[in-house]
Structures are given as C-alpha cells and as structure tokens.
Design a protein around this motif. Structure first.
Motif, PDB file in Angstrom:
ATOM      1  N   GLY B  87       0.833  -1.200   0.000  1.00 11.18           N
ATOM      2  CA  GLY B  87       0.000   0.000   0.000  1.00 11.18           C
ATOM      3  C   GLY B  87       0.864   1.244   0.000  1.00 11.18           C
ATOM      4  O   GLY B  87       2.004   1.220   0.464  1.00 11.18           O
ATOM      5  N   HIS B  88       0.306   2.317  -0.537  1.00 13.93           N
ATOM      6  CA  HIS B  88       1.085   3.556  -0.663  1.00 13.93           C
ATOM      7  C   HIS B  88       0.162   4.746  -0.896  1.00 13.93           C
ATOM      8  O   HIS B  88      -0.975   4.592  -1.336  1.00 13.93           O
ATOM      9  CB  HIS B  88       2.051   3.445  -1.853  1.00 13.93           C
ATOM     10  CG  HIS B  88       1.371   3.135  -3.145  1.00 13.93           C
ATOM     11  ND1 HIS B  88       1.278   1.859  -3.664  1.00 13.93           N
ATOM     12  CD2 HIS B  88       0.715   3.932  -4.034  1.00 13.93           C
ATOM     13  CE1 HIS B  88       0.619   1.885  -4.804  1.00 13.93           C
ATOM     14  NE2 HIS B  88       0.249   3.121  -5.049  1.00 13.93           N
ATOM     15  N   PHE B  89       0.692   5.925  -0.573  1.00 11.95           N
ATOM     16  CA  PHE B  89       0.156   7.178  -1.108  1.00 11.95           C
ATOM     17  C   PHE B  89       0.883   7.456  -2.412  1.00 11.95           C
ATOM     18  O   PHE B  89       1.971   6.918  -2.657  1.00 11.95           O
ATOM     19  CB  PHE B  89       0.433   8.345  -0.138  1.00 11.95           C
ATOM     20  CG  PHE B  89      -0.389   8.334   1.109  1.00 11.95           C
ATOM     21  CD1 PHE B  89      -1.650   8.904   1.126  1.00 11.95           C
ATOM     22  CD2 PHE B  89       0.098   7.761   2.289  1.00 11.95           C
ATOM     23  CE1 PHE B  89      -2.416   8.905   2.282  1.00 11.95           C
ATOM     24  CE2 PHE B  89      -0.669   7.760   3.450  1.00 11.95           C
ATOM     25  CZ  PHE B  89      -1.924   8.326   3.455  1.00 11.95           C
ATOM     26  N   HIS B  90       0.331   8.301  -3.264  1.00 11.88           N
ATOM     27  CA  HIS B  90       1.100   8.828  -4.385  1.00 11.88           C
ATOM     28  C   HIS B  90       1.889  10.048  -3.899  1.00 11.88           C
ATOM     29  O   HIS B  90       1.397  10.812  -3.068  1.00 11.88           O
ATOM     30  CB  HIS B  90       0.184   9.179  -5.563  1.00 11.88           C
ATOM     31  CG  HIS B  90      -0.413   7.954  -6.202  1.00 11.88           C
ATOM     32  ND1 HIS B  90      -1.617   7.944  -6.838  1.00 11.88           N
ATOM     33  CD2 HIS B  90       0.068   6.675  -6.284  1.00 11.88           C
ATOM     34  CE1 HIS B  90      -1.869   6.718  -7.299  1.00 11.88           C
ATOM     35  NE2 HIS B  90      -0.870   5.937  -6.966  1.00 11.88           N
ATOM     36  N   THR B  91       3.121  10.184  -4.405  1.00 12.08           N
ATOM     37  CA  THR B  91       3.978  11.297  -3.969  1.00 12.08           C
ATOM     38  C   THR B  91       3.306  12.628  -4.306  1.00 12.08           C
ATOM     39  O   THR B  91       3.264  13.543  -3.480  1.00 12.08           O
ATOM     40  CB  THR B  91       5.352  11.200  -4.664  1.00 12.08           C
ATOM     41  OG1 THR B  91       5.859   9.870  -4.500  1.00 12.08           O
ATOM     42  CG2 THR B  91       6.331  12.193  -4.060  1.00 12.08           C
ATOM     43  N   ALA B  96      -4.947  10.298  -8.828  1.00 12.30           N
ATOM     44  CA  ALA B  96      -5.941   9.228  -8.718  1.00 12.30           C
ATOM     45  C   ALA B  96      -5.398   7.920  -9.294  1.00 12.30           C
ATOM     46  O   ALA B  96      -4.271   7.857  -9.814  1.00 12.30           O
ATOM     47  CB  ALA B  96      -7.215   9.637  -9.453  1.00 12.30           C
ATOM     48  N   GLU B  97      -6.202   6.853  -9.197  1.00 13.39           N
ATOM     49  CA  GLU B  97      -5.869   5.581  -9.849  1.00 13.39           C
ATOM     50  C   GLU B  97      -7.171   4.861 -10.174  1.00 13.39           C
ATOM     51  O   GLU B  97      -8.133   4.934  -9.417  1.00 13.39           O
ATOM     52  CB  GLU B  97      -4.978   4.731  -8.927  1.00 13.39           C
ATOM     53  CG  GLU B  97      -4.430   3.488  -9.608  1.00 13.39           C
ATOM     54  CD  GLU B  97      -3.102   3.007  -9.000  1.00 13.39           C
ATOM     55  OE1 GLU B  97      -2.510   3.738  -8.176  1.00 13.39           O
ATOM     56  OE2 GLU B  97      -2.681   1.889  -9.352  1.00 13.39           O
ATOM     57  N   VAL B  98      -7.191   4.197 -11.329  1.00  9.56           N
ATOM     58  CA  VAL B  98      -8.346   3.392 -11.729  1.00  9.56           C
ATOM     59  C   VAL B  98      -7.929   1.925 -11.742  1.00  9.56           C
ATOM     60  O   VAL B  98      -6.874   1.579 -12.290  1.00  9.56           O
ATOM     61  CB  VAL B  98      -8.866   3.787 -13.130  1.00  9.56           C
ATOM     62  CG1 VAL B  98      -9.928   2.806 -13.613  1.00  9.56           C
ATOM     63  CG2 VAL B  98      -9.428   5.205 -13.114  1.00  9.56           C
ATOM     64  N   ALA B 135      -4.545   6.796   0.203  1.00 10.33           N
ATOM     65  CA  ALA B 135      -3.633   5.652   0.173  1.00 10.33           C
ATOM     66  C   ALA B 135      -4.445   4.406  -0.152  1.00 10.33           C
ATOM     67  O   ALA B 135      -5.635   4.326   0.188  1.00 10.33           O
ATOM     68  CB  ALA B 135      -2.936   5.490   1.521  1.00 10.33           C
ATOM     69  N   HIS B 136      -3.807   3.429  -0.825  1.00 13.45           N
ATOM     70  CA  HIS B 136      -4.570   2.253  -1.257  1.00 13.45           C
ATOM     71  C   HIS B 136      -3.733   0.997  -1.119  1.00 13.45           C
ATOM     72  O   HIS B 136      -2.551   0.975  -1.455  1.00 13.45           O
ATOM     73  CB  HIS B 136      -5.075   2.428  -2.690  1.00 13.45           C
ATOM     74  CG  HIS B 136      -4.127   3.134  -3.602  1.00 13.45           C
ATOM     75  ND1 HIS B 136      -3.870   4.480  -3.509  1.00 13.45           N
ATOM     76  CD2 HIS B 136      -3.358   2.692  -4.623  1.00 13.45           C
ATOM     77  CE1 HIS B 136      -2.991   4.829  -4.423  1.00 13.45           C
ATOM     78  NE2 HIS B 136      -2.650   3.758  -5.120  1.00 13.45           N
ATOM     79  N   ARG B 137      -4.373  -0.049  -0.610  1.00 11.74           N
ATOM     80  CA  ARG B 137      -3.774  -1.372  -0.389  1.00 11.74           C
ATOM     81  C   ARG B 137      -4.799  -2.402  -0.840  1.00 11.74           C
ATOM     82  O   ARG B 137      -5.968  -2.334  -0.441  1.00 11.74           O
ATOM     83  CB  ARG B 137      -3.470  -1.549   1.097  1.00 11.74           C
ATOM     84  CG  ARG B 137      -3.404  -3.003   1.554  1.00 11.74           C
ATOM     85  CD  ARG B 137      -3.104  -3.105   3.034  1.00 11.74           C
ATOM     86  NE  ARG B 137      -1.690  -2.811   3.275  1.00 11.74           N
ATOM     87  CZ  ARG B 137      -1.159  -2.691   4.496  1.00 11.74           C
ATOM     88  NH1 ARG B 137      -1.914  -2.802   5.560  1.00 11.74           N
ATOM     89  NH2 ARG B 137       0.135  -2.445   4.623  1.00 11.74           N
ATOM     90  N   GLY B 157       4.179   9.186  -8.857  1.00 14.30           N
ATOM     91  CA  GLY B 157       5.164   8.711  -7.889  1.00 14.30           C
ATOM     92  C   GLY B 157       4.538   7.859  -6.796  1.00 14.30           C
ATOM     93  O   GLY B 157       3.299   7.739  -6.708  1.00 14.30           O
ATOM     94  N   HIS B 158       5.389   7.221  -5.985  1.00 16.09           N
ATOM     95  CA  HIS B 158       4.916   6.328  -4.932  1.00 16.09           C
ATOM     96  C   HIS B 158       5.566   6.684  -3.609  1.00 16.09           C
ATOM     97  O   HIS B 158       6.788   6.773  -3.521  1.00 16.09           O
ATOM     98  CB  HIS B 158       5.233   4.869  -5.281  1.00 16.09           C
ATOM     99  CG  HIS B 158       4.381   4.341  -6.387  1.00 16.09           C
ATOM    100  ND1 HIS B 158       4.675   4.549  -7.713  1.00 16.09           N
ATOM    101  CD2 HIS B 158       3.221   3.650  -6.363  1.00 16.09           C
ATOM    102  CE1 HIS B 158       3.727   3.998  -8.459  1.00 16.09           C
ATOM    103  NE2 HIS B 158       2.835   3.438  -7.676  1.00 16.09           N
ATOM    104  N   ASP B 159       4.752   6.881  -2.605  1.00 17.01           N
ATOM    105  CA  ASP B 159       5.228   7.097  -1.240  1.00 17.01           C
ATOM    106  C   ASP B 159       4.847   5.854  -0.427  1.00 17.01           C
ATOM    107  O   ASP B 159       3.717   5.730   0.041  1.00 17.01           O
ATOM    108  CB  ASP B 159       4.581   8.369  -0.664  1.00 17.01           C
ATOM    109  CG  ASP B 159       4.733   8.460   0.854  1.00 17.01           C
ATOM    110  OD1 ASP B 159       5.609   7.753   1.418  1.00 17.01           O
ATOM    111  OD2 ASP B 159       3.971   9.222   1.478  1.00 17.01           O
TER     112      ASP B 159
HETATM  113 MN   LIG Z   1      -1.114   3.674  -6.697  1.00 20.06          MN
END
Ligand SMILES: [Mn+2]
Ligand SMILES: [Mn+2]
Lengths: 188, 188
Positions: B87-91, B96-98, B135-137, B157-159
């Motif tokens: 799981g991560h936040f985007h930097t 968004a993400e689909v 954030a999504h997992r 990006g990925h945090d």
């Molecule tokens: Mn993502």
C-alpha cells in the motif's frame, strides 16, 4: 471525493447497474466524416443506426484525476468504410490514454499534428497505449461489437474540431474482404 | 513516443508475451507490516511465499502520461490477516488511480492523511476509482488470485514510507471464517 466502484461487463462492456448512461453516436452525427456521404445518407434514411456508444465517468476534470469508462463500436460499414468513432486530439495535447480490449477486435487509427501515422490492431486481452500528441479513432473491422475500457487524464479535454475540419490522413476500408489503409482523398 | 500494444490475459492478468516482467513481493519484504510478525516469520521459514506481483509499463513519468499494468494478489493468510500489498500514497498526493478487476475478489483498503477510511469490495467486471489523497492497499480475502488492471498518472510517484512507518489505521482479518475490519493496534 470518495472512492467508488462501478460495473462494466467483462464481455460486453455494458454498465448493467445503470450507474452511468451511455452516449450514442449515429451515422447522422458523422455523415461528412465518411468517405462516401451518399452511402451515409442511405444508412440515415434506413434507420440511422448507432455506430458506437461510450460511458464515461468524468470525475473532477482537474490535474491528477482520471476519467474512465467503456466504449462499444458496432460492426458494420458505410460504403466500404468500417464503422468508426469521430476521433479526437486531447485539448491538452500531451495527454495519453490507455485502452484495454474486452471483446471483438478492431483498429486504433492514430496520427500526430506533424503527420506521423500509426495503426494498431487490438484484440481481447490487449492493452493499447496512446501517448500524448496522437489523435485516436477506433475502427471495427470485425463482425462483433468491439469493446474496450479506457482511462485518460481528467484534465485532458477533447478537441473534435481539428479532425472534423481536416479529416484523418488515412482511412481503413474493405478491399476484397480485407481491411486496408488508404490515403484519405478528402484530407486537408 | 510511439503507440504500442501489450497483452494482459483476460483472466490471469499475466503478460504471456514477456513484454513486461512482473515484480514479486514476498512475506520477507513485508514482515513488520503484518499484525503478527511471528506468523510472518513462520511463513518466511517455510519458503517465503510470494504475496503479490505486478507488471507496470511506466512510460514517460511526465505530466499527461499514464502508467498502467496488472497486479495479482495471491490467496492466503499470515496469522488471521489476509495476503495484501504494501500500500502507498502517491507522492503527488492528488493523483488518482483506476482499477478494473478481471478475476478473483478482494478489498481495496483506503485512507486519507486526515484519517478518512474507506473499504471497497471489488469483483470481476467492476472498476474502482481511487481519488487523489487516498492511500490504497489491495487485500485478497478470497480463495483465488485477485487480479486487477490499473492505470495512474505517470508523474504521480509512490510514497511507501508513510505507510511503512505509520501503518494503516485499519486491518482486515478473518473472524469465524469471515473478513472483518478492525483497528490496527500498531497504528502510530
Ligand atoms: Mn497507486
Ligand atoms: Mn481520448
């Protein structure tokens, strides 16, 4: 904004729940974009069939958001030209788009303002990456509905006017039962 | 950049052509993120199974581009906690993400920096919209591989660090054979 789910049938691409309504495009809305407007007029006179439909979740239309949905191009021809979408550039020209084919088969006709042309055939289980700067039009040269999911940046916008005015440099038509790419005689 | 196609199997999500190679994540790479690190150590000692894998086309990583691919979360548990992604936040937090589910079933666990929590169950033929800031997992509480396609802005990006340090506010564990969401006792 809150997360949400929405159904798009794995085979037909249809949103059965009705959470989003499809937009339909008929021959009458694209008459002058076909190579043979007389054949288009005949199709209009005999019921004006739906060429394609799409269902789009627009979300916020701001940077970082995504718009997505499904598109269905029906099988058929206007004269010897296959059913196709209007096609467009994105208003923010550098905006890409990802497609994923669920059923049927078809082409994506693409061109840049500089005159590069690319035609990709897409089958079920194939994703297509359309980079920024490439106008894109879906063409169904098969016998089943050509169904794809799509995702594009929410702020990309749509420029249909350039294609309506100039046309595409190339067309896909049927010759001896097979699809071939030819120069568009009406291209400006 | 030129358009291209790439295959992701309609059922398994696998790129059979080998045009993109999957990245695999094993229990040993997430030991401290499970509620029961002793159960994780046991799994590591008995073969260190793959929890999930993903195949990503990164493209240009600039504004307007898109990254996309497929992800497979395998079925299983560490203690009573289901196999899941880091799981991560985007930097760029507003990205968004689909997702689109091809097979299996699972949850997306989502939370914002402000502490909003949302859990969405996803089934084949369902798309999930993860707005920016969430954030999504992915969590597989089923018995088959949980397979999804994903698309996100190329510059997002990925945090991973925030989640690794703080954990998620909520966990999904099995109780009496069913998945339930509980508070994460280790959340900071
Ligand atoms: Mn993502
Ligand atoms: Mn587009």
């Amino acid at each position: 904004m809150k997360p949400y789910t929405i159904d798009f049938d794995l085979l037909t691409g249809i949103c059965k729940s009705g959470k989003v309504q499809p937009v339909q495009r008929r021959v009458s809305q694209m008459k002058m974009q076909f190579a043979d407007p007389e054949a288009a007029q005949k199709a209009i006179d005999s019921g004006d069939p739906v060429l394609y439909e799409f269902s789009t979740l627009l979300n916020d239309e701001k940077k970082g958001t995504l718009a997505f949905g499904s598109t269905i191009i029906y099988p058929g021809k206007i004269g010897d030209e296959y059913y196709m979408t209007k096609g467009h550039f994105h208003t923010i020209l550098d905006s890409a788009e990802v497609y994923y084919c669920l059923s049927g088969k078809g082409f994506m006709m693409m061109e840049t303002p500089e005159g590069d042309v690319d035609l990709q055939e897409v089958h079920p289980g194939e994703a297509l990456y359309v980079p920024g700067r490439w106008a894109h039009r879906s063409i169904n040269h098969g016998t089943e509905p050509f169904v794809m999911l799509f995702v594009y940046p929410g702020d990309s916008g749509h420029d249909y006017g350039t294609i309506e005015t100039k046309g595409y440099r190339k067309l896909v038509v049927e010759r001896d039962g097979k699809p071939v790419m030819i120069d568009n005689p009406k291209w400006k």
